[in-house]
Write an enzyme that holds these catalytic residues in place. Structure first.
Site, mmCIF file in Angstrom:
data_model
loop_
_atom_site.group_PDB
_atom_site.id
_atom_site.type_symbol
_atom_site.label_atom_id
_atom_site.label_comp_id
_atom_site.label_asym_id
_atom_site.label_seq_id
_atom_site.Cartn_x
_atom_site.Cartn_y
_atom_site.Cartn_z
ATOM 1 N N GLU A 443 0.826 -1.220 0.000
ATOM 2 C CA GLU A 443 0.000 0.000 0.000
ATOM 3 C C GLU A 443 0.855 1.262 0.000
ATOM 4 O OE1 GLU A 443 -2.730 0.794 -0.916
ATOM 5 O OE2 GLU A 443 -2.977 -1.353 -1.172
HETATM 6 C C1 LIG Z 1 2.583 -9.777 0.188
HETATM 7 C C2 LIG Z 1 2.347 -8.640 -0.734
HETATM 8 C C3 LIG Z 1 1.059 -8.296 -1.065
HETATM 9 C C4 LIG Z 1 0.834 -7.263 -1.969
HETATM 10 N N1 LIG Z 1 -0.456 -6.975 -2.370
HETATM 11 C C5 LIG Z 1 -0.635 -6.150 -3.438
HETATM 12 C C6 LIG Z 1 -1.923 -6.014 -4.054
HETATM 13 O O1 LIG Z 1 -2.919 -6.584 -3.595
HETATM 14 N N2 LIG Z 1 -2.026 -5.239 -5.163
HETATM 15 C C7 LIG Z 1 -0.958 -4.597 -5.698
HETATM 16 O O2 LIG Z 1 -1.121 -3.930 -6.715
HETATM 17 N N3 LIG Z 1 0.261 -4.663 -5.116
HETATM 18 C C8 LIG Z 1 0.449 -5.427 -4.020
HETATM 19 N N4 LIG Z 1 1.685 -5.553 -3.453
HETATM 20 C C9 LIG Z 1 2.787 -4.758 -3.987
HETATM 21 C C10 LIG Z 1 3.242 -3.657 -3.032
HETATM 22 O O3 LIG Z 1 2.279 -2.655 -2.934
HETATM 23 C C11 LIG Z 1 4.616 -3.169 -3.545
HETATM 24 O O4 LIG Z 1 5.536 -4.208 -3.306
HETATM 25 C C12 LIG Z 1 5.047 -1.888 -2.880
HETATM 26 O O5 LIG Z 1 4.222 -0.817 -3.246
HETATM 27 C C13 LIG Z 1 6.495 -1.529 -3.231
HETATM 28 O O6 LIG Z 1 6.751 -1.664 -4.603
HETATM 29 P P1 LIG Z 1 7.994 -2.526 -5.098
HETATM 30 O O7 LIG Z 1 7.951 -3.826 -4.409
HETATM 31 O O8 LIG Z 1 8.019 -2.536 -6.567
HETATM 32 O O9 LIG Z 1 9.257 -1.746 -4.557
HETATM 33 P P2 LIG Z 1 9.989 -0.533 -5.299
HETATM 34 O O10 LIG Z 1 8.982 0.444 -5.788
HETATM 35 O O11 LIG Z 1 10.951 -1.069 -6.262
HETATM 36 O O12 LIG Z 1 10.765 0.148 -4.086
HETATM 37 C C14 LIG Z 1 12.002 -0.375 -3.583
HETATM 38 C C15 LIG Z 1 12.488 0.522 -2.441
HETATM 39 O O13 LIG Z 1 12.763 1.829 -2.961
HETATM 40 C C16 LIG Z 1 12.066 2.793 -2.186
HETATM 41 N N5 LIG Z 1 11.658 3.903 -3.049
HETATM 42 C C17 LIG Z 1 11.060 3.858 -4.247
HETATM 43 N N6 LIG Z 1 10.827 5.085 -4.709
HETATM 44 C C18 LIG Z 1 11.265 5.946 -3.770
HETATM 45 C C19 LIG Z 1 11.299 7.359 -3.643
HETATM 46 N N7 LIG Z 1 10.785 8.162 -4.563
HETATM 47 N N8 LIG Z 1 11.855 7.894 -2.535
HETATM 48 C C20 LIG Z 1 12.352 7.092 -1.562
HETATM 49 N N9 LIG Z 1 12.352 5.756 -1.632
HETATM 50 C C21 LIG Z 1 11.810 5.189 -2.723
HETATM 51 C C22 LIG Z 1 10.864 2.069 -1.611
HETATM 52 O O14 LIG Z 1 10.367 2.721 -0.458
HETATM 53 C C23 LIG Z 1 11.467 0.703 -1.321
HETATM 54 O O15 LIG Z 1 12.110 0.712 -0.083
HETATM 55 C C24 LIG Z 1 1.927 -6.537 -2.503
HETATM 56 C C25 LIG Z 1 3.226 -6.877 -2.134
HETATM 57 C C26 LIG Z 1 3.449 -7.926 -1.275
HETATM 58 C C27 LIG Z 1 4.871 -8.293 -0.953
#
Ligand SMILES: Cc1cc2nc3c(=O)[nH]c(=O)nc-3n(C[C@H](O)[C@H](O)[C@H](O)COP(=O)(O)OP(=O)(O)OC[C@H]3O[C@@H](n4cnc5c(N)ncnc54)[C@H](O)[C@@H]3O)c2cc1C
Length: 596
Positions: A443
């Site tokens: 989220e």
């Molecule tokens: C168990 C689970 C359930 C989930 N359920 C859903 C769901 O129902 N629907 C759905 O659509 N998604 C879902 N997700 C996805 C989840 O919302 C994302 O994993 C999350 O938003 C982070 O995206 P990412 O994993 O691509 O990380 P990334 O976006 O690649 O981020 C990696 C790191 O970089 C940091 N970062 C990125 N941009 C910035 C910035 N501008 N400034 C500072 N730091 C930054 C982040 O905070 C993080 O620490 C789920 C994930 C999991 C693991």
């Protein structure tokens, strides 16, 4: 085996003594007939359902997990999940605060909030199935066409169908502007949607007959980035004109993630192969429409950690009273036993009280915020609606990040209370830690929440909304200014309020010079403001407890002790956080990337 007792007394304190919810809700025409007995009776029953039906399948659901049949794309949820969901639907729980127009019971969201806290305590993984449906319901309720509402809302309201949110793709999570899923318009007004989504919670399962996916995708002529995203509703089974289930749609589960926690919830890799969908809201405005669901989900995620904090605390207390190890430094406290119960040791108490304060503080903040949400949606006064909406927007990232960070700390402390036994599955504590960890990530990670708070909700409007909330705090401080007994609470609260004002201005000034200063301060800043909200609510709780302390009811004695612990042992963390905020960007950027 862990136990769970719904915290009815504290919920009633928050609702009826702290927030006066009945008087507040009665001002809203939709809830003019609400009364405390109805709210309490619904939550008593809800608590029984959580403790007796959902809680017993938590540990087993974690051990068993979900399984996928790759040939049929069918997902089987852990033993008992499906039957529990049937009971949930039959008892009408899904409809609690849904619109009566679609078969809902029309109760305030506040009631749903407390009901869901208990479900989350009982079993976060199970609760995510109906929890996501509620977000899908809200997004369609706010942005769906009349036809979409008629097709989907009654079934989401009854719980016969569940919902999901499909945003994330392998190469894009935080930055949804990068998403690639395509939607091609068809002659009949529908769209063919093709792409791959990952990490979709409750994305496939055997608990309901249909799954309604809300999918973000790009139209052929869409501008690049987040301005070119549209929202579509894509059912697992197409729905015939008469409402019956039609053909299987081209949206499938291709895999399930193997993950750290919430094993009972299916985290699905979803493939769309020309799946039929219809547009929700305006073309290229999908992100705004999806934000209805995302904001609901952010409050819901805070509530997940609140639930886990409460249940972890309850079990750690029982254990600490029972487990005997060593003597108190000041001499035996249980001389009839070979050692004292570990609750005599100051640091064990500190861990327990930290979890307790985070649970009680979280419950006050969540309750207050959802009450404002009821006003934002149901007031007949436009100014009140706008003001409440702005406050909810301000408090949402705080709830999402502060309560989930606290939930991680609290569940970890509670596991520590168990010593080595906390690390062993059958005690249940390590599951709470594992389940709590995801709440800081999905989220929008907690970093993203902090950027939302400091960048968009505070600095972008020159702190206007924060100042309005600050005025409520200032009014309370002034009211209690001459009350001797309240000085231990109002003085630190007033001091922190001044410091937050100065800190906000300082960061704002630095950000003019370099916007990265916002990124350097945001996480610590959110925690400072989170503490300010907790301190405000704990001070009010202390005022009530002081007034009732001679009543003989031990609840108020405990409330006062918790408030004192919070002010003495947890709030001072803000001094360090303010210093680290002030340390700014330079120490983070000095090191050349090549040196990492
Ligand atoms: C168990 C689970 C359930 C989930 N359920 C859903 C769901 O129902 N629907 C759905 O659509 N998604 C879902 N997700 C996805 C989840 O919302 C994302 O994993 C999350 O938003 C982070 O995206 P990412 O994993 O691509 O990380 P990334 O976006 O690649 O981020 C990696 C790191 O970089 C940091 N970062 C990125 N941009 C910035 C910035 N501008 N400034 C500072 N730091 C930054 C982040 O905070 C993080 O620490 C789920 C994930 C999991 C693991």
């Amino acid at each position: 085996m862990p136990q769970y007792q719904p915290p009815m007394r504290d919920m009633q304190f928050v609702m009826h003594e702290l927030l006066n919810v009945v008087d507040e809700l009665k001002m809203l025409p939709a809830h003019a007939d609400i009364d405390a007995d109805t709210i309490n009776a619904v939550l008593e029953e809800g608590g029984k359902f959580a403790a007796e039906v959902i809680f017993p399948i938590n540990l087993s659901g974690d051990a068993e997990g979900c399984t996928l049949d790759k040939a049929t794309h069918a997902v089987t949820t852990p033993k008992g999940f499906k039957e529990a969901y049937q009971q949930y639907v039959e008892a009408g729980w899904a409809a609690l605060s849904c619109d009566t127009e679609y078969g809902g019971q029309g109760l305030p969201l506040l009631v749903n909030q407390f009901f869901y806290e208990m479900l989350n305590s009982a079993n976060q993984a199970w609760t995510m199935y109906p929890g996501l449906s509620h977000g899908a319901y809200e997004a369609l309720h706010a942005h769906g066409t009349a036809e979409q509402k008629a097709t989907y809302l009654p079934k989401l309201t009854s719980g016969e169908w569940t919902g999901t949110m499909c945003l994330t793709e392998p190469h894009c999570g935080t930055d949804l502007g990068l998403l690639r899923t395509k939607a091609e318009p068809q002659a009949d007004g529908t769209y063919k949607i093709t792409g791959a989504k990952i990490f979709i919670s409750a994305g496939e399962h055997d608990m309901a007959e249909n799954i309604i996916h809300l999918v973000l995708a790009r139209l052929p002529d869409a501008p690049a980035g987040s301005k070119g995203i549209s929202l579509f509703v894509v059912p697992k089974f197409n729905v015939n004109a008469d409402g019956s289930l039609g053909s299987r749609n081209g949206i499938f589960c291709a895999g399930l993630e193997h993950k750290m926690g919430i094993h009972g919830n299916a985290t699905a890799q979803i493939v769309l192969e020309g799946a039929t969908g219809t547009l929700v809201g305006q073309p290229n405005k999908g992100l705004a429409a999806m934000f209805v669901m995302m904001n609901a989900a952010r409050l819901g995620v805070g509530n997940q950690s609140l639930g886990l904090t409460e249940v972890a605390y309850q079990n750690a207390v029982t254990y600490a009273k029972d487990r005997i190890q060593m003597r108190a430094l000041s001499g035996p406290k249980a001389p009839d036993k070979p050692a004292d119960p570990i609750i005599v040791h100051p640091d064990v108490r500190k861990m327990l009280l930290t979890a307790r304060a985070f649970a009680e503080g979280g419950r006050m903040l969540q309750g207050y915020t959802v009450l404002q949400l009821d006003k934002a949606l149901k007031s007949d006064d436009e100014d009140e609606r706008k003001e409440a909406d702005a406050e909810v927007a301000l408090l949402t990232p705080i709830i999402k990040a502060f309560i989930t960070d606290n939930g991680w700390l609290a569940t970890s402390h509670c596991m520590q209370v168990y010593g080595g036994h906390g690390f062993i599955h059958e005690w249940g504590m390590e599951q709470y830690v594992r389940d709590a960890r995801i709440n800081m990530i999905y989220e929008g990670t907690n970093t993203i929440q902090s950027l939302d708070l400091l960048g968009r909700k505070v600095l972008a409007n020159n702190g206007a909304t924060l100042k309005k909330f600050g005025k409520k705090i200032a009014a309370f401080i002034e009211e209690e200014g001459t009350n001797e007994a309240m000085q231990e609470f109002v003085n630190p609260l007033a001091d922190l309020g001044d410091k937050v004002n100065k800190l906000t201005q300082e960061i704002g000034m630095k950000a003019f010079g370099n916007p990265d200063e916002v990124g350097a301060a945001a996480v610590d800043y959110l925690r400072v403001v989170g503490h300010m909200t907790f301190a405000y609510f704990f001070a009010q709780a202390a005022k009530i407890a002081l007034a009732k302390k001679d009543s003989g009811d031990p609840f108020y004695t405990a409330k006062l002790a918790t408030a004192r612990f919070y002010f003495a042992k947890l709030l001072p963390e803000t001094a360090t956080l303010i210093r680290t905020c002030r340390a700014g960007l330079a120490p983070l950027m000095e090191m050349d990337e090549a040196l990492f």
